[in-house]
Design an enzyme around this catalytic site. Structure first.
Site, short mmCIF file in Angstrom:
data_model
loop_
_atom_site.label_atom_id
_atom_site.label_comp_id
_atom_site.label_asym_id
_atom_site.label_seq_id
_atom_site.Cartn_x
_atom_site.Cartn_y
_atom_site.Cartn_z
N HIS A 5 0.79 -1.24 0.00
CA HIS A 5 0.00 0.00 0.00
C HIS A 5 0.82 1.29 0.00
O HIS A 5 0.34 2.32 -0.43
CB HIS A 5 -1.03 0.01 1.14
CG HIS A 5 -0.46 0.40 2.47
ND1 HIS A 5 0.03 -0.50 3.36
CD2 HIS A 5 -0.31 1.62 3.06
CE1 HIS A 5 0.46 0.12 4.44
NE2 HIS A 5 0.27 1.42 4.28
N GLU A 57 3.48 5.59 -3.17
CA GLU A 57 3.67 6.91 -2.58
C GLU A 57 5.11 7.12 -2.12
O GLU A 57 5.68 8.18 -2.32
CB GLU A 57 2.70 7.07 -1.40
CG GLU A 57 2.65 8.45 -0.80
CD GLU A 57 1.93 9.46 -1.70
OE1 GLU A 57 1.50 9.08 -2.80
OE2 GLU A 57 1.83 10.63 -1.29
N ASP A 58 5.71 6.10 -1.53
CA ASP A 58 6.98 6.31 -0.83
C ASP A 58 8.21 5.68 -1.48
O ASP A 58 9.30 5.79 -0.96
CB ASP A 58 6.88 5.73 0.60
CG ASP A 58 5.84 6.47 1.42
OD1 ASP A 58 5.49 7.60 1.03
OD2 ASP A 58 5.37 5.93 2.44
N ASP A 116 -4.34 0.47 7.81
CA ASP A 116 -3.15 1.32 7.76
C ASP A 116 -3.19 2.32 8.92
O ASP A 116 -2.23 2.49 9.68
CB ASP A 116 -3.15 2.04 6.40
CG ASP A 116 -2.01 3.03 6.24
OD1 ASP A 116 -0.90 2.74 6.73
OD2 ASP A 116 -2.23 4.09 5.62
N ASP A 144 -22.70 2.90 35.23
CA ASP A 144 -22.30 1.67 34.54
C ASP A 144 -20.94 1.78 33.87
O ASP A 144 -20.82 2.29 32.78
CB ASP A 144 -23.36 1.26 33.52
CG ASP A 144 -23.95 2.46 32.79
OD1 ASP A 144 -23.61 3.60 33.15
OD2 ASP A 144 -24.74 2.26 31.86
MN MN Z 1 0.83 3.12 5.45
#
Ligand code: MN
Length: 701
Positions: free
Chosen positions: A72, A76-77, A139, A260
């Site tokens: 995932h 992006e990275d 995630d 409670d």
């Molecule tokens: Mn992540």
């Protein structure tokens, strides 16, 4: 961290048919892609996606979703490209990974409750495939579990806030209460550390002081059920610190007053046993009125089923008890994900029969080609009638489907709507009637000289925009009617032998029951008060001799309609008068003034009750629309020659329609904006002389 073979074994355990190769390839690819990146914890970055995949195996999700969990963060990275993912893992996994990446890119703007709600809906709408949302939630859950490693307090705070406002409610929305509660708990610890610590301590004190109440009451309940021959698992637990804290906040109670803080679950095999267990519990302990809920016969919208009741035990301890079957329990904990697992045939079960929409959802997930198609057919459709757009600063604005930049402007602020003159969508200039789509970034251009245009009503769809436009149109209408009525009053007063004094006007207003002169003028413009009545009120008896159907201004000057917007206080007749035309008005009772060219055939058919007004254009020239019918020879360039000529005369063509067409000739109806009748006649004369034009005429009505 989960090892490669452990992860694969976990999946195989609930889904023997899972694609082992796919999982192995994803694992190796992700290890390589993330390389030597590190997490804030000092662990290799790669441990994060693997843990996320691990959480997804708890939900018994399919192999593609597990692979998506592992991959995932690669788009992006890392340097991995969509082409790499598609080549190695196929189009489905690419679509899922891409979906998660897009969700992650949305900058959360959670300063306001409204923004948070919008963002939640947006995330659902953008997810399309529910599995994208599940991966995103897993995630976030893992990021929350490792939140304490992040050094920057500000960053921890932001992530916790976002989780509390966006992701935890989202998990609840799809019935994943276990996710929701864990996220809330972790976020609460970060956001309110003192409150959290104090509640944890008080719970510990309570345990110490009263012995293990949870254990004791669990035994009591177990005994009561066993007595009735009901085999049940009884789970007792302290409520989570966050839910205790929320209750304290909501009811403005101190911890001691909170009745409670412990809750129990009774888990049985059969639905019918739920009710028997309930009966046994109610027989043994007094119930707290108003707290019993039957979510088995009437499940919650998200499908949640259970019986809830609260009873008083040991004379003073209020305990909440939830009673459900094992299946209901699993669904309650895992929500939609539980049904996803069913689809895999893992438990050898069909999707539960009472959950038809989930069955449909799964069916559609299988067969839908596009996210739109998916949305259209499922519960996710709840957001299909809306679009979500961004301001240039990234704030999310929720609008009804079909909304335009005008709706957007009004949603941001009424004053922005009132003064908008143009818009850019994703950097491109668009007309104000442009239909916005999900994810559009909208920039509104404004001018302080602008006022809401009555024409906007034709395309604005949001209630806020429509109401604001109506309000403005009405105010302007009244303003212009008052101005028009004032001219009409002047013309009427000119018929009297003496000027009207302020005093006489005041008396007349009282006689006619108008609060002020503006109200009288508006009524005159709208034709809701007759001239005779006004004359009589000013000078009793003066109206007697006046015949009707004579233009009011017959003796005085024509009433000017200068500055009045057509369609507001005056309406232009179908004969389409333009400045320079001799015009008259028909005052239609309760409607207002209709302006016609003096020789308009409609005047002959005018209603008996309509009054005639002598009107003039005044000096100010605004453009008006006139229609020309022109017949030209059917040859290339004839229409262009005609429109070129009109443009050279400085007039704007607003519409062209083909009226008639045969082999040799075409007849067009041209609507053009002109300043006055002289310009119009000039254009018509020019057209008649133009090559190829056989006829050109002004059209009336
Ligand atoms: Mn992540």
């Amino acid at each position: 961290m989960l090892r490669q073979y452990e992860l694969v074994e976990r999946v195989k355990a609930y889904d023997p048919d899972a694609d082992e190769d796919l999982l192995n390839r994803a694992y190796v690819f992700s290890v390589k892609a993330h390389g030597s990146q590190l997490r804030a914890s000092g662990d290799p970055y790669f441990s994060h996606p693997v843990e996320v995949a691990g959480i997804l195996t708890d939900l018994h999700l399919d192999d593609e979703t597990i692979a998506t969990g592992i991959l995932h963060d690669t788009l992006e990275d890392t340097v991995a490209t969509p082409a790499d993912i598609e080549r190695l893992f196929g189009p489905n996994v690419l679509r899922l990974v891409d979906g998660v990446t897009k969700l992650s890119r949305i900058e959360a703007q959670t300063e306001t409750e409204r923004a948070a709600e919008n963002l939640r809906k947006f995330l659902v709408a953008m997810s399309g495939d529910i599995r994208v949302l599940l991966v995103k939630l897993a995630d976030r859950l893992h990021n929350m579990r490792t939140l304490h490693f992040i050094k920057s307090a500000e960053k921890r705070q932001r992530i916790a806030r976002e989780t509390m406002d966006i992701y935890a409610p989202l998990a609840g929305r799809i019935g994943m209460y276990e996710f929701m509660e864990e996220m809330e708990e972790l976020a609460f610890r970060q956001l309110e550390p003192e409150a959290h610590a104090s509640i944890v301590k008080r719970l510990a004190d309570l345990r110490e002081g009263g012995g293990d109440l949870v254990e004791a009451i669990t035994a009591d309940v177990q005994a009561v059920l066993a007595d009735k021959g009901i085999a049940a698992e009884v789970q007792g637990r302290e409520k989570r610190p966050y839910s205790i804290w929320r209750k304290m906040q909501r009811r403005h109670l101190g911890f001691e007053k909170l009745a409670d803080v412990i809750g129990f679950r009774v888990i049985v095999e059969q639905e019918e046993e739920c009710y028997r267990a309930l009966g046994a519990i109610h027989t043994r302990w007094p119930l707290v009125p108003g707290r019993f809920k039957d979510f088995i016969s009437t499940p919650r919208r998200n499908g949640y089923r259970s019986l809830h009741t609260t009873v008083v035990q040991r004379d003073r301890i209020r305990t909440e008890i939830q009673i459900r079957t094992r299946d209901m329990h699993r669904e309650a904990e895992l929500g939609l994900a539980a049904h996803w697992a069913y689809k895999q045939g893992v438990n050898g079960k069909e999707p539960a029969a009472h959950y038809p929409w989930v069955r449909d959802l799964l069916e559609i997930l299988e067969h839908a080609d596009t996210p739109e198609e998916l949305l259209e057919h499922t519960r996710l459709a709840m957001y299909q009638d809306q679009v979500f757009c961004f301001t240039p600063k990234g704030e999310l604005i929720q609008l009804p489907a079909g909304s335009t930049p005008v709706d957007f402007a009004y949603a941001v602020h009424t004053s922005l709507g009132d003064t908008c003159v143009g818009a850019k969508v994703n950097g491109m200039a668009v007309p104000l009637r442009f239909k916005l789509a999900n994810g559009d970034q909208v920039e509104i251009q404004r001018s302080s000289a602008q006022q809401p245009d009555p024409m906007w009503e034709a395309f604005a769809v949001s209630g806020k925009a429509r109401a604001a436009i109506r309000r403005h149109v009405r105010a302007r209408e009244r303003e212009q009617q008052a101005a028009l009525g004032a001219s009409m009053f002047e013309a009427l007063a000119a018929r009297l032998s003496t000027p009207v004094s302020d005093e006489a006007l005041g008396t007349a207003l009282k006689r006619l029951k108008f609060p002020d002169r503006a109200a009288l003028f508006v009524a005159m413009a709208k034709g809701s008060v007759e001239d005779e009545a006004v004359l009589d009120a000013l000078v009793p008896g003066s109206a007697k001799a006046k015949a009707r159907r004579t233009p009011v201004a017959a003796k005085g000057e024509a009433i000017s309609i200068r500055g009045l917007t057509p369609g507001v206080a005056v309406h232009l007749g179908r004969c389409a008068p333009v400045p320079g035309d001799r015009i008259v008005g028909l005052r239609k009772p309760g409607v207002g003034i209709e302006v016609h060219v003096l020789d308009c055939p409609r005047l002959a058919e005018a209603d008996e009750r309509d009054e005639w007004l002598d009107l003039s254009w005044g000096v100010e020239a605004e453009t008006h629309t006139a229609r020309i019918a022109a017949t030209v020879a059917n040859k290339p360039g004839a229409l262009a020659a005609m429109t070129g000529l009109i443009a050279r005369e400085g007039a704007n063509i607003v519409n062209v329609a083909t009226r008639d067409r045969d082999r040799t000739h075409h007849t067009y109806a041209l609507d053009i904006e002109v300043e006055n009748v002289a310009q119009l006649m000039g254009i018509i004369a020019g057209l008649r002389e133009a090559p190829g034009v056989v006829a050109a005429e002004r059209e009336r009505g």
